[in-house]
Design a protein around this motif. Sequence first.
Motif, PDB file in Angstrom:
ATOM      1  N   LYS A   1      -4.728  -1.705  -7.702  1.00  0.00           N
ATOM      2  CA  LYS A   1      -5.797  -0.717  -7.578  1.00  0.00           C
ATOM      3  C   LYS A   1      -5.844   0.126  -8.835  1.00  0.00           C
TER       4      LYS A   1
ATOM      5  N   GLU B   1       0.835  -1.200   0.000  1.00  0.00           N
ATOM      6  CA  GLU B   1       0.000   0.000   0.000  1.00  0.00           C
ATOM      7  C   GLU B   1       0.870   1.251   0.000  1.00  0.00           C
TER       8      GLU B   1
ATOM      9  N   LYS C   1       0.150   7.483  -5.586  1.00  0.00           N
ATOM     10  CA  LYS C   1       0.193   6.278  -4.754  1.00  0.00           C
ATOM     11  C   LYS C   1      -0.954   5.340  -5.106  1.00  0.00           C
ATOM     12  N   THR C   2      -0.661   4.040  -5.068  1.00  0.00           N
ATOM     13  CA  THR C   2      -1.676   3.040  -5.339  1.00  0.00           C
ATOM     14  C   THR C   2      -1.401   1.825  -4.454  1.00  0.00           C
ATOM     15  N   SER C   3      -2.174   0.776  -4.652  1.00  0.00           N
ATOM     16  CA  SER C   3      -1.996  -0.456  -3.879  1.00  0.00           C
ATOM     17  C   SER C   3      -1.832  -1.628  -4.833  1.00  0.00           C
TER      18      SER C   3
END
Length: 230
Positions: A30, A9, A115-117
């Motif tokens: 994501k 994450e 930002k992503t997961s």
Amino acid sequence: GAVVGFGLEGVSILATKVIEDNRLCSFCEKSTRYVSFDRSSFYVDGVLNNSEFAGEISEMLDYLFEIYTKLDAPVLEYVRGVAPLEEGGNQAAWNRATASRRFDAIRYLLPACTKTSLGWTLNARQLSHAISKLLSHSLKEMNEIGEKLKAEGGNVLPSLLKFSDKSDYICETNKDLQSFNFERVSFDGEKVKLVNSSSNPEDTIIASILYRYENFSFDEAKSRVMRMSL
């Protein structure tokens, strides 16, 4: 062989592409197509944050996010105008579908540091190599991810990950390719043999390896490779 799964994450979109450049893996990322992002959704390296460029970087991120936010409502209105709810259609499903089309259109404003997961399942031996690649990368974020993966993975695979360290070979190879000179390279015809002159697979392979190290497109890289002497 052993298989291990990770949930990452707060990693940048750029980092996911580095991670996904591995074999024997399965990924679930994501998507920027289905959710909205906020201003806190950007990763900036600590060194850059403390550099003379910090203000310029923050200004650019603010500018991109401002446009992203301002386009949210009008793009949604446009999408619903060109794809109205059909008679008898499901209102909730239509709301979700049009919202997704809106995000799909405006997501190109999001920078690679967004930002992503990521969900990641992979072969344990491949993990060892992936960690070495991350620890050998030129960007600090990749090094940090590699260190965390080694620490967490080492809890369940201590022997396999014991020697997953920074690789001098990877570092030196990347360094050499970054200074690669297209104009002066040539190949010894006695050592290189074309096996398919119609599709030129060698040109494609070489261009795929080299284009990331220069500030031009893949097509330009391939064009330069095709002009190399044999």
